[in-house]
Design an enzyme around this catalytic site. Structure first.
Site, PDB file in Angstrom:
ATOM      1  N   THR A   1       3.099  -0.415   2.010  1.00 26.27           N
ATOM      2  CA  THR A   1       2.128   0.210   1.106  1.00 26.27           C
ATOM      3  C   THR A   1       1.935  -0.564  -0.206  1.00 26.27           C
ATOM      4  O   THR A   1       0.871  -0.474  -0.812  1.00 26.27           O
ATOM      5  CB  THR A   1       2.552   1.654   0.761  1.00 26.27           C
ATOM      6  OG1 THR A   1       3.864   1.627   0.209  1.00 26.27           O
ATOM      7  CG2 THR A   1       2.508   2.536   1.983  1.00 26.27           C
ATOM      8  N   ASP A   2       2.958  -1.319  -0.636  1.00 24.86           N
ATOM      9  CA  ASP A   2       2.881  -1.893  -1.986  1.00 24.86           C
ATOM     10  C   ASP A   2       1.648  -2.764  -2.212  1.00 24.86           C
ATOM     11  O   ASP A   2       1.004  -2.670  -3.251  1.00 24.86           O
ATOM     12  CB  ASP A   2       4.144  -2.719  -2.291  1.00 24.86           C
ATOM     13  CG  ASP A   2       5.348  -1.832  -2.525  1.00 24.86           C
ATOM     14  OD1 ASP A   2       5.217  -0.612  -2.355  1.00 24.86           O
ATOM     15  OD2 ASP A   2       6.418  -2.371  -2.862  1.00 24.86           O
TER      16      ASP A   2
ATOM     17  N   THR B   1       7.363   0.002   5.659  1.00 24.67           N
ATOM     18  CA  THR B   1       8.052   1.238   6.016  1.00 24.67           C
ATOM     19  C   THR B   1       7.498   1.862   7.288  1.00 24.67           C
ATOM     20  O   THR B   1       8.226   2.442   8.080  1.00 24.67           O
ATOM     21  CB  THR B   1       7.932   2.228   4.834  1.00 24.67           C
ATOM     22  OG1 THR B   1       8.489   1.594   3.692  1.00 24.67           O
ATOM     23  CG2 THR B   1       8.671   3.513   5.093  1.00 24.67           C
TER      24      THR B   1
ATOM     25  N   LYS C   1      -2.974   1.879  -4.824  1.00 24.56           N
ATOM     26  CA  LYS C   1      -1.746   2.681  -4.775  1.00 24.56           C
ATOM     27  C   LYS C   1      -1.494   3.176  -6.187  1.00 24.56           C
ATOM     28  O   LYS C   1      -1.208   2.386  -7.088  1.00 24.56           O
ATOM     29  CB  LYS C   1      -0.576   1.817  -4.261  1.00 24.56           C
ATOM     30  CG  LYS C   1       0.712   2.599  -4.105  1.00 24.56           C
ATOM     31  CD  LYS C   1       1.808   1.788  -3.419  1.00 24.56           C
ATOM     32  CE  LYS C   1       3.090   2.600  -3.322  1.00 24.56           C
ATOM     33  NZ  LYS C   1       4.160   1.928  -2.597  1.00 24.56           N
TER      34      LYS C   1
HETATM   35  N1  ASP Z   1       7.901  -2.313  -0.300  1.00 21.79           N
HETATM   36  C1  ASP Z   1       7.393  -1.819   0.954  1.00 21.79           C
HETATM   37  C2  ASP Z   1       6.178  -2.652   1.351  1.00 21.79           C
HETATM   38  O1  ASP Z   1       5.206  -2.637   0.662  1.00 21.79           O
HETATM   39  C3  ASP Z   1       7.074  -0.375   0.839  1.00 21.79           C
HETATM   40  C4  ASP Z   1       6.358   0.224   2.033  1.00 21.79           C
HETATM   41  O2  ASP Z   1       6.347  -0.300   3.099  1.00 21.79           O
HETATM   42  O3  ASP Z   1       5.772   1.261   1.896  1.00 21.79           O
HETATM   43  O4  ASP Z   1       6.205  -3.303   2.355  1.00 21.79           O
END
Ligand code: ASP
Length: 449
Positions: free
Chosen positions: A180-181, A104, A259
């Site tokens: 983030t995942d 993201t 997380k």
């Molecule tokens: N699903 C995405 C990822 O982990 C969510 C994000 O980027 O925050 O790449």
């Protein structure tokens, strides 16, 4: 006939939703982007009506979009790559490299289609966050462009090689933009890969894309740059919101971070420890005194991983087929046990079968690491006889190591060391993955806020 980019109302038997129709390569699904930025998917067979509320505007239709063939499941569309413009360097400021891996934080919403496009030049980043210009000169590299749930160990190796390259160019530090995942898995992987590193490497992500009003990307990036520019820290850590409002970012050890929320901006929390430091636009406050510091210019990288390693979350009513699968197909695995490190291995035919499988697996040279799904606190070998039974057959109890960190560590150890060495090093604290003093973040915040 609705087109991607149209604002539509989707009616199903269960609900009615409004949003921007997204392009999708799968003809059986319909995806819309909601006003809060999240995507919502429907199976076409459940959709009773699609009503066009507003057609996509003509001038926006002309904007060419290219489907990313790198990763079809991500349904990501890219604007054609802009040629990066030469940016004048300010000689008084340090240089920081920003490595983009996707997620993201490297995206923006294209409001005409609702799709997500990648943003990755230094110029783009400076355009969005001009505050960075007063902190550092930026160099950027697009290492990959993927959602982090799709990563493999080979992606960690790619990122590590890019880190090594920039570290040897003597930049002041490196920021890694990451989804983030699985950001904490990558943070743990890099922590182990770099036995020695001469500069700060901060992983930064965001829960909302940088172009959204509520985005956490700006503060996370600016705090990371400030921390790199103004401190002597050298090592792998994360830099993300400490609270859901825009006050501080927390710098957290790459092996102790997790997380803990699907969508909040303060999702990343240190487990069983405090943040290394808190950063805001005005000041940096170190909460740990013995953090790793810049010593010399050496970079030592060990980047091999064994792939035949698993992570097994145990639960009541467990089918022994799972233990059979893990003991048959892996060289080693982590058990994410209940409480103090229990597994269903004590009472009843099925559970005793699990015990027998574990016993044989370890006797034949397999490695079993025990962690806890509680996350907070440590596992223990003696409090209950059931724990002692596991310890007696050779299960290795990993104190307060996070299950995901133990999984990465075990894979990394087996990639770089013999099985005997792996067993010895697994329960030793190599990169802060085992806390000497365990602190609950909440208690800590209550005392310090
Ligand atoms: N699903 C995405 C990822 O982990 C969510 C994000 O980027 O925050 O790449």
């Amino acid at each position: 006939m609705p087109h991607p980019g149209d604002r539509v109302k989707i009616v199903t038997k269960k609900s009615t939703e409004e949003g921007i129709l997204m392009p999708t390569p799968d003809k059986n699904t319909v995806i819309i982007k909601l006003d809060n930025g999240y995507n919502l998917g429907f199976e076409k067979k459940d959709v009773t009506k699609i009503e066009i509320l507003e057609e996509k505007k003509e001038h926006e239709m002309k904007k060419p979009l290219h489907f990313s063939s790198e990763n079809e499941s991500n349904v990501r569309f890219h604007e054609p790559k802009k040629e990066p413009k030469e940016i004048k360097k300010n000689k008084a400021l340090p240089t920081i490299a920003i490595l983009h891996t996707g997620g993201t934080i490297a995206s923006k919403v294209d409001y005409s289609t609702g799709a997500v496009t990648a943003k990755f030049t230094a110029e783009d980043t400076l355009e969005m966050f001009p505050e960075l210009k007063n902190i550092a000169n930026l160099e950027t590299e697009l290492v990959s462009n993927m959602m982090s749930e799709d990563m493999h160990f080979s992606d960690y190796q790619k990122i590590a090689q890019a880190v090594k390259k920039w570290a040897e160019k003597n930049v002041q530090g490196i920021i890694i933009g990451h989804g983030t995942d699985t950001l904490s898995y990558t943070a743990a992987a890099l922590s182990f890969i770099f036995e020695k590193i001469n500069l700060p490497v901060l992983l930064v992500g965001s829960q909302r894309s940088p172009d959204r009003g509520s985005s956490d990307a700006g503060l996370n990036l600016i705090c990371a740059a400030k921390f790199i520019a103004e401190t002597d820290f050298a090592g792998i850590a994360t830099c993300l919101h400490q609270h859901s409002d825009d006050d501080n970012c927390a710098i957290i050890n790459g092996t102790k971070v997790r997380k803990m929320h699907t969508s909040r901006r303060d999702a990343f929390q240190p487990i069983n420890t405090t943040p290394i430091a808190l950063v805001n636009l005005k000041e940096i406050k170190f909460l740990q005194k013995d953090y790793p510091k810049k010593m010399d210019n050496k970079v030592i990288l060990k980047d091999k991983f064994e792939t035949k390693v698993g992570l097994l979350k145990v639960h009541p009513n467990m089918d022994p087929k799972l233990f059979e699968f893990f003991t048959k197909n892996y060289q080693a695995f982590v058990i994410e046990g209940t409480g103090l490190g229990h597994a269903p291995t004590n009472l009843g035919k099925d559970n005793l079968k699990n015990y027998g499988l574990l016993k044989k697996f370890i006797a034949d040279g397999g490695i079993v690491a025990i962690t806890s799904q509680c996350l907070y606190g440590a596992v223990h070998t003696h409090v209950y006889t059931n724990l002692t039974r596991l310890a007696n057959i050779g299960c290795l109890f990993c104190e307060d190591m996070l299950p995901e960190t133990a999984f990465i560590k075990l894979s990394w150890l087996l990639g770089n060391y013999s099985s005997e060495e792996t067993k010895e090093l697994l329960t030793k604290n190599l990169r802060g993955e085992i806390s000497l003093h365990r602190t609950f973040e909440k208690e800590f915040i209550d005392k310090n806020d």
